[in-house]
Design a protein around this motif. Structure first.
Motif, PDB file in Angstrom:
ATOM      1  N   LYS A  68       0.803  -1.224   0.000  1.00  0.00           N
ATOM      2  CA  LYS A  68       0.000   0.000   0.000  1.00  0.00           C
ATOM      3  C   LYS A  68       0.837   1.276   0.000  1.00  0.00           C
ATOM      4  CE  LYS A  68      -3.515  -2.723   0.157  1.00  0.00           C
ATOM      5  NZ  LYS A  68      -2.808  -3.999   0.166  1.00  0.00           N
ATOM      6  N   ARG A  69       1.983   1.273   0.687  1.00  0.00           N
ATOM      7  CA  ARG A  69       2.759   2.503   0.746  1.00  0.00           C
ATOM      8  C   ARG A  69       3.267   2.926  -0.633  1.00  0.00           C
ATOM      9  NH1 ARG A  69       8.460   3.727   3.619  1.00  0.00           N
ATOM     10  NH2 ARG A  69       8.933   1.882   2.409  1.00  0.00           N
ATOM     11  N   PRO A  70       3.821   2.027  -1.471  1.00  0.00           N
ATOM     12  CA  PRO A  70       4.221   2.453  -2.813  1.00  0.00           C
ATOM     13  C   PRO A  70       3.050   2.963  -3.660  1.00  0.00           C
ATOM     14  CG  PRO A  70       5.270   0.377  -2.248  1.00  0.00           C
ATOM     15  CD  PRO A  70       4.258   0.655  -1.180  1.00  0.00           C
ATOM     16  N   VAL A  71       1.858   2.369  -3.456  1.00  0.00           N
ATOM     17  CA  VAL A  71       0.686   2.853  -4.185  1.00  0.00           C
ATOM     18  C   VAL A  71       0.350   4.286  -3.770  1.00  0.00           C
ATOM     19  CG1 VAL A  71      -1.805   2.546  -4.501  1.00  0.00           C
ATOM     20  CG2 VAL A  71      -0.284   0.559  -4.582  1.00  0.00           C
ATOM     21  N   MET A  72       0.420   4.558  -2.467  1.00  0.00           N
ATOM     22  CA  MET A  72       0.134   5.911  -1.980  1.00  0.00           C
ATOM     23  C   MET A  72       1.153   6.912  -2.521  1.00  0.00           C
ATOM     24  SD  MET A  72      -0.616   4.544   1.850  1.00  0.00           S
ATOM     25  CE  MET A  72      -0.500   6.101   2.702  1.00  0.00           C
ATOM     26  N   ALA A 110      -6.769   9.516  -8.772  1.00  0.00           N
ATOM     27  CA  ALA A 110      -5.630   9.313  -7.869  1.00  0.00           C
ATOM     28  C   ALA A 110      -6.052   9.451  -6.415  1.00  0.00           C
ATOM     29  CB  ALA A 110      -4.526  10.311  -8.208  1.00  0.00           C
ATOM     30  N   ASP A 111      -6.996  10.351  -6.140  1.00  0.00           N
ATOM     31  CA  ASP A 111      -7.474  10.530  -4.767  1.00  0.00           C
ATOM     32  C   ASP A 111      -8.168   9.271  -4.265  1.00  0.00           C
ATOM     33  OD1 ASP A 111      -8.223  12.258  -2.412  1.00  0.00           O
ATOM     34  OD2 ASP A 111     -10.229  11.783  -3.141  1.00  0.00           O
ATOM     35  N   ILE A 112      -9.003   8.659  -5.104  1.00  0.00           N
ATOM     36  CA  ILE A 112      -9.687   7.426  -4.705  1.00  0.00           C
ATOM     37  C   ILE A 112      -8.667   6.315  -4.488  1.00  0.00           C
ATOM     38  CG2 ILE A 112     -11.302   5.642  -5.472  1.00  0.00           C
ATOM     39  CD1 ILE A 112     -12.861   7.847  -6.917  1.00  0.00           C
ATOM     40  N   THR A 113      -7.682   6.221  -5.366  1.00  0.00           N
ATOM     41  CA  THR A 113      -6.635   5.213  -5.220  1.00  0.00           C
ATOM     42  C   THR A 113      -5.888   5.403  -3.904  1.00  0.00           C
ATOM     43  OG1 THR A 113      -6.367   5.180  -7.626  1.00  0.00           O
ATOM     44  CG2 THR A 113      -4.597   4.215  -6.309  1.00  0.00           C
ATOM     45  N   PHE A 114      -5.546   6.651  -3.591  1.00  0.00           N
ATOM     46  CA  PHE A 114      -4.824   6.949  -2.351  1.00  0.00           C
ATOM     47  C   PHE A 114      -5.664   6.568  -1.139  1.00  0.00           C
ATOM     48  CE2 PHE A 114      -3.378   9.476   1.175  1.00  0.00           C
ATOM     49  CZ  PHE A 114      -1.989   9.532   1.023  1.00  0.00           C
ATOM     50  N   ARG A 115      -6.942   6.924  -1.151  1.00  0.00           N
ATOM     51  CA  ARG A 115      -7.796   6.624   0.002  1.00  0.00           C
ATOM     52  C   ARG A 115      -7.926   5.122   0.223  1.00  0.00           C
ATOM     53  NH1 ARG A 115     -12.773  10.876   0.550  1.00  0.00           N
ATOM     54  NH2 ARG A 115     -11.654  12.769  -0.054  1.00  0.00           N
ATOM     55  N   ALA A 116      -8.087   4.373  -0.886  1.00  0.00           N
ATOM     56  CA  ALA A 116      -8.214   2.923  -0.756  1.00  0.00           C
ATOM     57  C   ALA A 116      -6.956   2.325  -0.139  1.00  0.00           C
ATOM     58  CB  ALA A 116      -8.478   2.304  -2.127  1.00  0.00           C
ATOM     59  N   ALA A 117      -5.790   2.770  -0.600  1.00  0.00           N
ATOM     60  CA  ALA A 117      -4.535   2.233  -0.079  1.00  0.00           C
ATOM     61  C   ALA A 117      -4.274   2.698   1.346  1.00  0.00           C
ATOM     62  CB  ALA A 117      -3.377   2.657  -0.986  1.00  0.00           C
ATOM     63  N   SER A 118      -4.574   3.959   1.641  1.00  0.00           N
ATOM     64  CA  SER A 118      -4.247   4.500   2.965  1.00  0.00           C
ATOM     65  C   SER A 118      -5.087   3.858   4.065  1.00  0.00           C
ATOM     66  CB  SER A 118      -4.416   6.021   2.985  1.00  0.00           C
ATOM     67  OG  SER A 118      -5.774   6.387   2.761  1.00  0.00           O
ATOM     68  N   GLY A 119      -6.351   3.535   3.768  1.00  0.00           N
ATOM     69  CA  GLY A 119      -7.179   2.875   4.775  1.00  0.00           C
ATOM     70  C   GLY A 119      -6.647   1.503   5.134  1.00  0.00           C
ATOM     71  N   ALA A 120      -6.267   0.724   4.107  1.00  0.00           N
ATOM     72  CA  ALA A 120      -5.700  -0.597   4.351  1.00  0.00           C
ATOM     73  C   ALA A 120      -4.363  -0.480   5.084  1.00  0.00           C
ATOM     74  CB  ALA A 120      -5.519  -1.341   3.031  1.00  0.00           C
ATOM     75  N   PHE A 121      -3.562   0.517   4.716  1.00  0.00           N
ATOM     76  CA  PHE A 121      -2.270   0.724   5.349  1.00  0.00           C
ATOM     77  C   PHE A 121      -2.448   1.113   6.818  1.00  0.00           C
ATOM     78  CE2 PHE A 121       1.533   3.380   6.203  1.00  0.00           C
ATOM     79  CZ  PHE A 121       2.518   2.452   5.916  1.00  0.00           C
ATOM     80  N   LEU A 122      -3.415   1.983   7.095  1.00  0.00           N
ATOM     81  CA  LEU A 122      -3.658   2.412   8.470  1.00  0.00           C
ATOM     82  C   LEU A 122      -4.096   1.245   9.335  1.00  0.00           C
ATOM     83  CD1 LEU A 122      -3.956   4.764  10.527  1.00  0.00           C
ATOM     84  CD2 LEU A 122      -6.343   4.948   9.790  1.00  0.00           C
ATOM     85  N   LYS A 123      -4.933   0.366   8.801  1.00  0.00           N
ATOM     86  CA  LYS A 123      -5.408  -0.762   9.594  1.00  0.00           C
ATOM     87  C   LYS A 123      -4.256  -1.671   9.988  1.00  0.00           C
ATOM     88  CE  LYS A 123      -8.902  -4.341   9.935  1.00  0.00           C
ATOM     89  NZ  LYS A 123     -10.167  -4.890   9.422  1.00  0.00           N
ATOM     90  N   TRP A 124      -3.255  -1.796   9.112  1.00  0.00           N
ATOM     91  CA  TRP A 124      -2.072  -2.570   9.466  1.00  0.00           C
ATOM     92  C   TRP A 124      -1.152  -1.802  10.410  1.00  0.00           C
ATOM     93  CZ3 TRP A 124       2.899  -0.872   8.121  1.00  0.00           C
ATOM     94  CH2 TRP A 124       3.934  -1.699   8.578  1.00  0.00           C
ATOM     95  N   LEU A 125      -1.028  -0.498  10.190  1.00  0.00           N
ATOM     96  CA  LEU A 125       0.008   0.292  10.847  1.00  0.00           C
ATOM     97  C   LEU A 125      -0.230   0.481  12.337  1.00  0.00           C
ATOM     98  CD1 LEU A 125       2.578   2.020  10.356  1.00  0.00           C
ATOM     99  CD2 LEU A 125       1.047   3.978   9.971  1.00  0.00           C
ATOM    100  N   VAL A 126      -1.481   0.681  12.761  1.00  0.00           N
ATOM    101  CA  VAL A 126      -1.741   0.981  14.172  1.00  0.00           C
ATOM    102  C   VAL A 126      -2.546  -0.162  14.799  1.00  0.00           C
ATOM    103  CG1 VAL A 126      -1.745   3.451  13.686  1.00  0.00           C
ATOM    104  CG2 VAL A 126      -3.910   2.221  13.755  1.00  0.00           C
TER     105      VAL A 126
END
Length: 416
Positions: A68-72, A110-126
């Motif tokens: 997800k981070r490279p996608v963001m 790009a905004d939708i792509t970022f949001r999709a990746a960032s939500g999944a990344f956040l769920k893993w990150l914290v």
């Protein structure tokens, strides 16, 4: 929540402030630099949302099966390249309305792509128990940017023109991409990619999950409809206040800037209220309260009384919505397995943006046929009916079993 979350939060803050600095800049460029009329300005707003959202539909599955981070970072760089092309074209005297339209579509995708990746990344990150606090911090940041961005952007537009604010927005995405390089360098592998090509069924996975979980389905339908009805009346309220009622632009800006302080208050109250009264109860109460304040906007009058009416109604709406939003975002992540978060968030955002575009166009036609006040009042009355989607039993969310994609199942570098 760790240093990784700090970098993610910083990236979100700088890109959000850049976006609000350039608020309405495309419309102003179209009007001032390209002599666009009302129809073209409306097309720029609606087509960018609708086409960008439709283009993003296949990106949910694509994001799901990648880190997800490279996608963001990639989404930020795409937004930087698209946005920076506008001031470059303007300086070279080759800027066209078609370019603004394409850039708007690319930015939404790009905004939708970022949001999709960032939500999944956040769920893993914290950790799971920190998700609400993380979402509350994002909500607070959004409202700080909303308070500061438009006034600063308006001053910059007055001094230097709208093209400079678009350049600043472009730079904010570049800085965001740099910050993201510091967030979560030990991201686990994504879910296994299917051997076959992505099918229509894969594209619909996000929507199937949203509709199959009754509490999540109710939350989804309520949120999309409420957002659509509120945003559909925004341009009508601008025409009513600036045109029919003759409010000066500074009063119009004040009427919506000051109530944003309610967003700061509400976003900081969300977690304490949820801890004291329970997340589900607070979510439902805030969801009801946020739709109670739009009807008075159809009745505003000229002068200080009308200005006060708008400010009070908007303050109460924003206060309620800023309590609701982080709770909703946390509930959505809690009820979605890690291996489909990106698809669910992409489906949700696509629906939200297309609904806003469709209702904005529809309410414009209603205002033309029946009058602006009638259209605003109709939206307010419909909003009062939306809490029906929040009614129903709320099944508990079981704590997910440990899996290789959950940070809770790994030994953290901080020794947790």
């Amino acid at each position: 929540m760790g240093r990784g979350f700090g970098w993610l939060w910083a990236a979100y803050a700088v890109s959000t402030l850049g976006t609000w600095l350039a608020f309405d800049a495309f419309s102003l460029i179209a009007i001032l630099a390209l002599d666009a009329g009302p129809a073209q300005v409306s097309l720029l707003a609606a087509a960018g949302l609708a086409v960008g959202a439709l283009t993003a539909i296949p990106l949910g599955p694509w994001v799901e099966f990648r880190r997800k981070r490279p996608v963001m970072v990639g989404a930020d760089l795409v937004r930087f390249a698209a946005m920076v092309s506008v001031p470059v074209a303007y300086v070279l005297h080759v800027l066209t309305f078609g370019q603004l339209l394409v850039v708007s579509m690319v930015a939404v995708t790009a905004d939708i792509t970022f949001r999709a990746a960032s939500g999944a990344f956040l769920k893993w990150l914290v950790p799971r128990e920190a998700l609400l606090e993380a979402n509350a911090r994002f909500e607070t940041t959004t409202w700080i940017a909303t308070v500061l961005g438009p006034p600063l952007g308006g001053a910059a537009i007055k001094l230097f023109g709208p093209v400079l604010t678009v350049a600043a927005n472009a730079v904010s995405f570049l800085v965001s991409a740099l910050f993201l390089r510091g967030a979560g360098d030990r991201e686990p592998p994504p879910p296994a990619r299917p051997a076959r090509r992505i099918s229509r069924a894969d594209l619909a996975t996000g929507w199937r999950h949203l509709l199959a979980d009754p509490p999540l389905r109710r939350l989804y339908l309520n949120t999309v409809l409420v957002n659509g009805l509120i945003m559909a009346t925004a341009p009508l309220l601008a025409v009513l206040m600036l045109g029919t009622l003759g409010f000066p632009p500074w009063q119009y800006g004040l009427a919506f800037a000051v109530p944003c302080l309610g967003g700061l208050l509400g976003s900081r109250l969300a977690r304490p209220l949820a801890l004291r009264y329970g997340r589900t109860r607070v979510l439902r109460v805030a969801g009801v309260l946020r739709v109670c304040w739009s009807v008075p906007l159809a009745l505003i009058t000229p002068g200080p009384a009308g200005l006060a009416t708008v400010m009070i109604a908007e303050f109460l709406l924003i206060l309620s919505a800023s309590v609701f939003s982080p709770l909703m975002a946390t509930e959505r992540l809690d009820r979605t397995p890690q291996d489909r978060v990106a698809r669910v968030l992409a489906a949700w955002t696509v629906t939200d943006k297309t609904t806003v575009a469709a209702l904005t166009a529809l309410w414009g036609l209603l205002a033309a046929a029946a009058g602006i006040r009638v259209a605003i009042g109709a939206a307010g009355l419909l909003l009062l009916a939306t809490p029906i989607f929040l009614i129903g039993p709320n099944t508990s969310v079981p704590r997910p079993a440990a899996d290789k994609n959950s940070r809770d199942s790994q030994f953290d570098s901080r020794g947790r």
